[in-house]
Design an enzyme around this catalytic site. Structure first.
Site, PDB file in Angstrom:
ATOM      1  N   ALA A 385       0.841  -1.195   0.000  1.00  0.00           N
ATOM      2  CA  ALA A 385       0.000   0.000   0.000  1.00  0.00           C
ATOM      3  C   ALA A 385       0.879   1.248   0.000  1.00  0.00           C
ATOM      4  O   ALA A 385       0.583   2.231  -0.682  1.00  0.00           O
ATOM      5  CB  ALA A 385      -0.921  -0.001   1.211  1.00  0.00           C
ATOM      6  N   ALA A 386       1.977   1.199   0.766  1.00  0.00           N
ATOM      7  CA  ALA A 386       2.869   2.360   0.862  1.00  0.00           C
ATOM      8  C   ALA A 386       4.166   1.947   1.543  1.00  0.00           C
ATOM      9  O   ALA A 386       4.253   0.870   2.136  1.00  0.00           O
ATOM     10  CB  ALA A 386       2.197   3.490   1.646  1.00  0.00           C
ATOM     11  N   MET A 387       5.174   2.831   1.449  1.00  0.00           N
ATOM     12  CA  MET A 387       6.458   2.611   2.107  1.00  0.00           C
ATOM     13  C   MET A 387       6.942   3.921   2.699  1.00  0.00           C
ATOM     14  O   MET A 387       6.937   4.957   2.048  1.00  0.00           O
ATOM     15  CB  MET A 387       7.491   2.062   1.105  1.00  0.00           C
ATOM     16  CG  MET A 387       8.883   1.904   1.680  1.00  0.00           C
ATOM     17  SD  MET A 387       8.931   0.708   3.043  1.00  0.00           S
ATOM     18  CE  MET A 387      10.366   1.313   3.945  1.00  0.00           C
ATOM     19  N   GLU A 388       7.393   3.847   3.968  1.00  0.00           N
ATOM     20  CA  GLU A 388       7.660   5.031   4.789  1.00  0.00           C
ATOM     21  C   GLU A 388       9.034   5.639   4.602  1.00  0.00           C
ATOM     22  O   GLU A 388       9.597   6.193   5.553  1.00  0.00           O
ATOM     23  CB  GLU A 388       7.491   4.661   6.263  1.00  0.00           C
ATOM     24  CG  GLU A 388       8.570   3.739   6.849  1.00  0.00           C
ATOM     25  CD  GLU A 388       8.255   2.268   6.767  1.00  0.00           C
ATOM     26  OE1 GLU A 388       8.921   1.484   7.454  1.00  0.00           O
ATOM     27  OE2 GLU A 388       7.335   1.894   6.020  1.00  0.00           O
ATOM     28  N   ASN A 389       9.633   5.579   3.409  1.00  0.00           N
ATOM     29  CA  ASN A 389      10.967   6.149   3.238  1.00  0.00           C
ATOM     30  C   ASN A 389      11.038   7.535   3.873  1.00  0.00           C
ATOM     31  O   ASN A 389      10.162   8.371   3.663  1.00  0.00           O
ATOM     32  CB  ASN A 389      11.301   6.259   1.751  1.00  0.00           C
ATOM     33  CG  ASN A 389      11.072   4.953   1.013  1.00  0.00           C
ATOM     34  OD1 ASN A 389      11.549   3.904   1.418  1.00  0.00           O
ATOM     35  ND2 ASN A 389      10.312   5.024  -0.059  1.00  0.00           N
ATOM     36  N   HIS A 421      -0.655   5.948   8.924  1.00  0.00           N
ATOM     37  CA  HIS A 421       0.320   4.885   9.204  1.00  0.00           C
ATOM     38  C   HIS A 421       1.721   5.310   8.761  1.00  0.00           C
ATOM     39  O   HIS A 421       2.693   5.215   9.530  1.00  0.00           O
ATOM     40  CB  HIS A 421      -0.125   3.624   8.454  1.00  0.00           C
ATOM     41  CG  HIS A 421       0.749   2.425   8.653  1.00  0.00           C
ATOM     42  ND1 HIS A 421       0.368   1.345   9.407  1.00  0.00           N
ATOM     43  CD2 HIS A 421       1.985   2.126   8.175  1.00  0.00           C
ATOM     44  CE1 HIS A 421       1.318   0.432   9.396  1.00  0.00           C
ATOM     45  NE2 HIS A 421       2.315   0.887   8.645  1.00  0.00           N
ATOM     46  N   GLU A 422       1.833   5.787   7.518  1.00  0.00           N
ATOM     47  CA  GLU A 422       3.158   6.118   6.981  1.00  0.00           C
ATOM     48  C   GLU A 422       3.775   7.335   7.673  1.00  0.00           C
ATOM     49  O   GLU A 422       4.989   7.378   7.884  1.00  0.00           O
ATOM     50  CB  GLU A 422       3.078   6.361   5.471  1.00  0.00           C
ATOM     51  CG  GLU A 422       2.602   5.161   4.676  1.00  0.00           C
ATOM     52  CD  GLU A 422       3.349   3.876   5.015  1.00  0.00           C
ATOM     53  OE1 GLU A 422       4.578   3.912   5.194  1.00  0.00           O
ATOM     54  OE2 GLU A 422       2.690   2.821   5.098  1.00  0.00           O
ATOM     55  N   HIS A 425       5.449   6.380  10.848  1.00  0.00           N
ATOM     56  CA  HIS A 425       6.752   5.727  10.642  1.00  0.00           C
ATOM     57  C   HIS A 425       7.914   6.722  10.603  1.00  0.00           C
ATOM     58  O   HIS A 425       9.071   6.321  10.791  1.00  0.00           O
ATOM     59  CB  HIS A 425       6.741   4.935   9.340  1.00  0.00           C
ATOM     60  CG  HIS A 425       6.239   3.534   9.482  1.00  0.00           C
ATOM     61  ND1 HIS A 425       6.619   2.698  10.511  1.00  0.00           N
ATOM     62  CD2 HIS A 425       5.393   2.803   8.695  1.00  0.00           C
ATOM     63  CE1 HIS A 425       6.037   1.528  10.355  1.00  0.00           C
ATOM     64  NE2 HIS A 425       5.274   1.562   9.272  1.00  0.00           N
ATOM     65  N   GLU A 444       5.864  -1.490  13.090  1.00  0.00           N
ATOM     66  CA  GLU A 444       4.598  -1.719  12.403  1.00  0.00           C
ATOM     67  C   GLU A 444       3.414  -1.746  13.369  1.00  0.00           C
ATOM     68  O   GLU A 444       2.322  -1.286  13.038  1.00  0.00           O
ATOM     69  CB  GLU A 444       4.663  -3.015  11.600  1.00  0.00           C
ATOM     70  CG  GLU A 444       5.710  -3.014  10.479  1.00  0.00           C
ATOM     71  CD  GLU A 444       5.487  -1.915   9.446  1.00  0.00           C
ATOM     72  OE1 GLU A 444       4.417  -1.272   9.452  1.00  0.00           O
ATOM     73  OE2 GLU A 444       6.399  -1.700   8.622  1.00  0.00           O
TER      74      GLU A 444
END
Length: 1001
Positions: A385-389, A421-422, A425, A444
């Protein structure tokens, strides 16, 4: 990292610390480099000396040779002892690290001189900073790079071991740093693909406490897959355009540049990217300078990052446009997306709430956001869904773009939760990173928990943490964690290939549920105090679970409450599963109840003997109620298998209620008399019991019966009260458990008895609420969130279980859309209407939906249309969809999995999806096998509703031939299908027998 949830990680840097970290959850401070040693080794210099001695005396007499050999042996022994003595004197406080390393790795003999064979990096070198230059060739999808890594040598070594995967290394040079920089002689360099490492063997040893610089040039492909540095495409004004973006978590930075690709190896990164001027580039930090060249190329130079791990480093090359906003504290937020999406305003909502969320988190954590900017990048294709870079969060388009007037409330909520959520992070995961992947839940679980707190901040009327958390997190994860194939939330991860199995809903949802339980025990102010201390202490570093428990214990002690958080929580994190607490009135003693705990498991006969010893320290809240009143809750800490407690005001007419508002991570069972009293209360006056507990009672009673703890009629009796239920949450809880029963029964001969019974419980509320109405101007008149979601839930149940009125309404709405070519179907029920229409109407309607799927530009609408296509009763059309989704570009890569799963949920398509899965497994596994969670999502989705002996045998045969690559997911699938088959064998007749006799059937 947000997994796709459609309401749906760092060990010590040396192998010596691994087991201590795993057992104790201990984090390492930023001074870890000064305190780590590796097991001393006999140097090659000594070996060379010995060989020369042997050669020098080879021409001597036999006696002299023997003397020499003895001398050599004694010499080696002396040197080993001397080295051990020196290490002990310098690092006496690290004996346990050495013991842990030996216990885990036992790398003696050959492996002592071949560190590339170890499962983890050897720990002799620590990265300080990277300088990375990338040149991107979008015309042929390749890139070249040069990386310079400054390393500090911690222990003497002749080997520089770096992670590298699928990289063609052209040149490697090692320099010593100091007053005089010089290139050091390299013996050789080589790849060791088994562990995805690149090894530089030096001519001489690198010396401790000295810095070195490694320069490597390399080339690689921009892959057409979903990991590393990969490409994606979209169509704009009839032209196909490409972009390239990274996905490094958890172990894929090594696909883009040589690095020390484990979370503990934090360093700073300075990135520069050269690309054609028709593109722009993005990375974690802002652009410091852009230099244009005459040949139409541009090089962007980005500011140096703070200390960070490799897995949330990121960059992208695209020709997107953006919108931006600036927070009160001066943080620039930009949302990058396809130009047409930006022009339509599809990213405006995400940009708006991100600005508010940064302020919310800064205020809650009392820690400022650490970077000068935050970019949100919406890409057409992404594995998650997404990535928290850090500073560059990447989202798949359907989890961040929202089209007003088209998107439903549930879609808006889904987008909201992923963004919340992201952003979380950026603190939990980026600023403070788990020591190793065994504690991935530390980031997480917190991000998943804060989805609900952040959503409550944005929309207080949604009551997400007190209500929706129960159905979407607690109830869902307890299904998984009630299996014998479950695992502890903290589990050993010895090598990279083990990492896949820790990224699952146990880490995300159980992590969130345990954090919520602990927050309720501690109280919100004390919980916040502990989090603040944890973040400040470990910022820009790594931490383990014990670091968190210690900070929480300290916060409790400051408030005068002496609870050993570690002692309590280790039982919840290091044991699999959860307890069922049984509360029984003790008739022989006044005001007395017996409370017992045992490991809840769906298949009781599979409860292993070792699991029967599982015990927890349980914060049980309990209240006593009667027809008009419920007492304030009291808390009992249950530590023993069976306990007796005095409860005030317990009499024959009163009932007991445990786990008030379902803040605890456990199920509650009662004696049958208490269940009867609770059901009577719900039938007479349900509002005496809180909305959270009404939902909890429904979920508990259905799952207790499913597992054999209760007779099958109890859950069927409890749903009779639903006609009086005015709140969304209990309906939502009922819908979820009834959905599971529906899929168990939808191919049985007597299914209609069940569907008619449920329809009778739904009918009165369906007619009372009706369908969404249109306002005068043609727009849909919006009620409150709770009312709209309740209406949607009831309509969905009515259509699913065969309401003729509901079916006719759906057919009418679709017919009007087709005839007028104007879609007036309310967004909040479009998925129900589309699916119902496709299932009941002819092939022309399917073709109409297929056409609309391709022509629609609204991301949310495309998602709903694609799922509707899987609802057809026509097996030819379902087969066509399955084949098209996998063999063409017509369906986006990340949606292929959803197509197969949704076809499998359709009783007419279940065997097709199962057959397609088996026939296409090699293709699916090749395409998605490395992407965390996707394979397990597919395996679960295709198999969870198989329920015949024949299907179970097919599954076992398939696994025996093909299942080596996803053992954990397949083991879980077998257990679920076995439970389905067993339910039919043990309980189906009892279930239908009660339904046949029920007066409301």
């Amino acid at each position: 990292m947000a997994l796709d949830n459609t309401r749906e990680k760092s060990l010590s840097f040396t192998s010596m610390v691994i087991e201590d970290t795993m057992r104790n959850g201990r984090g390492l401070s930023d001074q870890w480099a000064d305190t780590v040693v590796v097991r001393p080794r006999t140097t090659e210099r000594h070996i060379t000396v010995h060989k020369r001695l042997v050669l020098a005396f080879a021409i001597s007499i036999l006696t002299l040779i023997i003397v020499t050999v003895i001398a050599v042996l004694l010499s080696v022994k002396f040197e080993e002892c001397n080295a051990d003595s020196t290490a002990s004197a310098s690092h006496g406080n690290l004996t346990k690290f050495n013991q842990s390393r030996d216990a885990l790795f036992n790398h003696r003999g050959e492996d002592s001189f071949q560190p590339w064979r170890q499962l983890r990096l050897p720990g002799s070198l620590r990265p300080l900073q990277y300088d990375l230059h990338i040149t991107v060739f979008m015309d042929n999808f390749t890139f070249s790079g040069e990386v310079s890594i400054e390393l500090q040598c911690l222990n003497s070594t002749k080997y520089v071991v770096l992670h590298a995967d699928r990289l063609a290394v052209q040149k490697a040079v090692v320099y010593s740093e100091g007053k005089k920089t010089r290139a050091l002689k390299i013996h050789r360099h080589f790849r060791y693909p088994a562990n995805q490492v690149f090894v530089i063997a030096m001519h001489r040893e690198l010396e401790p406490q000295k810095n070195y610089k490694v320069n490597i040039t390399f080339q690689a492909h921009i892959e057409d897959e979903l990991l590393g540095f990969f490409r994606s495409s979209y169509v704009l004004y009839g032209e196909k355009r490409y972009l390239a973006v990274t996905q490094f978590s958890p172990t894929h930075a090594r696909k883009a540049f040589p690095c020390l690709d484990e979370p503990i190896y934090k360093a700073t990164f300075k990135i520069s990217i050269k690309h054609e001027s028709t593109y722009l580039s993005l990375s974690n930090m802002p652009v410091e300078a852009s230099i244009s060249e005459e040949d139409g190329w541009v090089t962007d130079y980005f500011s140096r990052t703070p200390r960070m791990s490799t897995y949330y480093l990121a960059w992208a090359v695209c020709n997107f446009t953006f919108k931006e906003t600036v927070t009160d504290s001066g943080i620039t937020i930009r949302l990058y997306a396809r130009p047409d999406a930006i022009q339509r305003g599809s990213g405006d909502y995400a940009l708006h709430i991100t600005k508010r969320l940064l302020g919310f988190y800064e205020d809650y954590f009392k820690v400022k956001y650490s970077l000068p900017k935050l970019d949100l990048l919406a890409v057409p294709k992404h594995p998650y869904a997404a990535m928290e870079n850090w500073g560059l969060s990447v989202f798949v388009e359907q989890k961040i773009l929202l089209d007003p007037g088209v998107s439903s409330i549930s879609y808006l909520m889904d987008v909201t939760m992923v963004i919340v959520h992201e952003i979380c992070h950026q603190w939990f995961g980026d600023l403070v990173t788990p020591v190793w992947w065994e504690d991935v839940w530390l980031k997480e679980g917190f991000a998943h928990f804060f989805e609900f707190l952040g959503a409550d901040f944005l929309f207080p009327d949604w009551h997400m943490e007190k209500q929706r958390f129960l159905t979407d997190v607690l109830h869902e994860v307890m299904l998984l964690d009630g299996l014998a194939s479950s695992h502890p939330i903290s589990q050993e991860v010895l090598k990279a290939t083990d990492i896949d199995r820790v990224f699952d809903w146990i880490a995300y949802k159980k992590g969130a549920a345990l954090i919520r339980m602990l927050a309720n025990v501690m109280g919100q102010p004390v919980f916040q105090m502990g989090l603040n201390d944890y973040l400040i202490t470990h910022m820009y570093g790594n931490a383990g679970r014990d670091d968190l428990w210690n900070k929480f214990s300290e916060a409790m002690q400051k408030e005068g409450r002496d609870i050993n958080i570690k002692e309590v929580m280790d039982l919840w994190t290091l044991q699999m599963g959860y307890p069922v607490v049984t509360i029984t009135k003790n008739d022989s003693v006044d005001n007395s109840v017996t409370i017992s705990q045992e490991h809840f498991i769906f298949d009781i006969k599979d409860s292993a003997p070792s699991n029967s010893s599982f015990q927890w320290q349980i914060p049980l809240t309990i209240s006593v109620g009667n027809s008009s009143h419920i007492s304030p809750e009291s808390i009992i800490w249950v530590s023993n298998r069976t306990e007796s407690h005095k409860i005030v005001s317990v009499d024959d007419g009163s009932w007991l209620l445990g786990n008030i508002n379902q803040t605890g991570y456990f199920r509650v069972n009662y004696d049958l008399r208490n269940w009867r009293l609770l059901i009577e209360q719900l039938m007479r006056n349900p509002e005496v019991i809180s909305v959270g507990n009404r939902a909890g009672l429904i979920d508990d009673v259905f799952n207790l019966a499913r597992a054999g703890y209760l007779p099958q009629n109890i859950p069927l009796e409890i749903v009779r009260y639903l006609s009086q239920e005015k709140e969304f949450l209990p309906w939502h809880a009922a819908s979820r458990v009834l959905y599971h029963l529906d899929k168990l029964l939808d191919r049985t001969e007597e299914y209609s008895i069940f569907s008619e019974y449920i329809l009778k419980q739904v009918a009165s509320m369906y007619h009372k609420l009706g369908w969404p109405t249109s306002a005068v101007n043609g727009s849909v008149a919006q009620a409150t969130y709770q009312t709209e979601e309740l209406r949607r839930e009831v309509i969905m149940l009515a259509c699913s279980f065969g309401s003729k009125h509901c079916h006719q309404q759906a057919i009418t709405l679709i017919s009007e859309w087709i005839s007028s070519n104007k879609n007036r179907i309310p967004p909040n029920v479009r998925d129900i209407v589309y699916c119902t229409g496709v299932s009941l109407m002819d092939e022309d309607v399917w073709e109409f939906m297929w056409m609309k799927f391709h022509s629609s530009t609204a991301i949310s609408e495309k998602k709903v249309l694609l799922e509707a296509l899987t609802c057809s009763d026509n097996t030819f059309l379902l087969n066509r969809l399955l084949n098209l989704s996998l063999s063409s570009d017509l369906v986006p890569d990340q949606d292929v999995i959803d197509v197969i799963i949704h076809v499998g949920r359709n009783p007419h398509g279940r065997h097709l999806a199962w057959k397609n899965f088996r026939e296409k497994w090699d293709i699916l596994n090749t395409r998605y096998g490395e992407a965390l969670f996707i394979n397990s999502k597919l395996i679960n989705g295709v198999t969870e509703f198989l329920n015949t002996e024949a299907e179970l045998n097919e599954l076992k045969d398939f696994i025996q031939t093909n299942g080596g690559g996803a053992a954990a997911a397949f083991a879980r699938a077998v257990e679920i299908v076995e439970a389905n088959v067993r339910w039919h064998s043990l309980f189906e007749e009892e279930f239908f027998q009660w339904l046949r006799k029920s007066p409301t059937s």
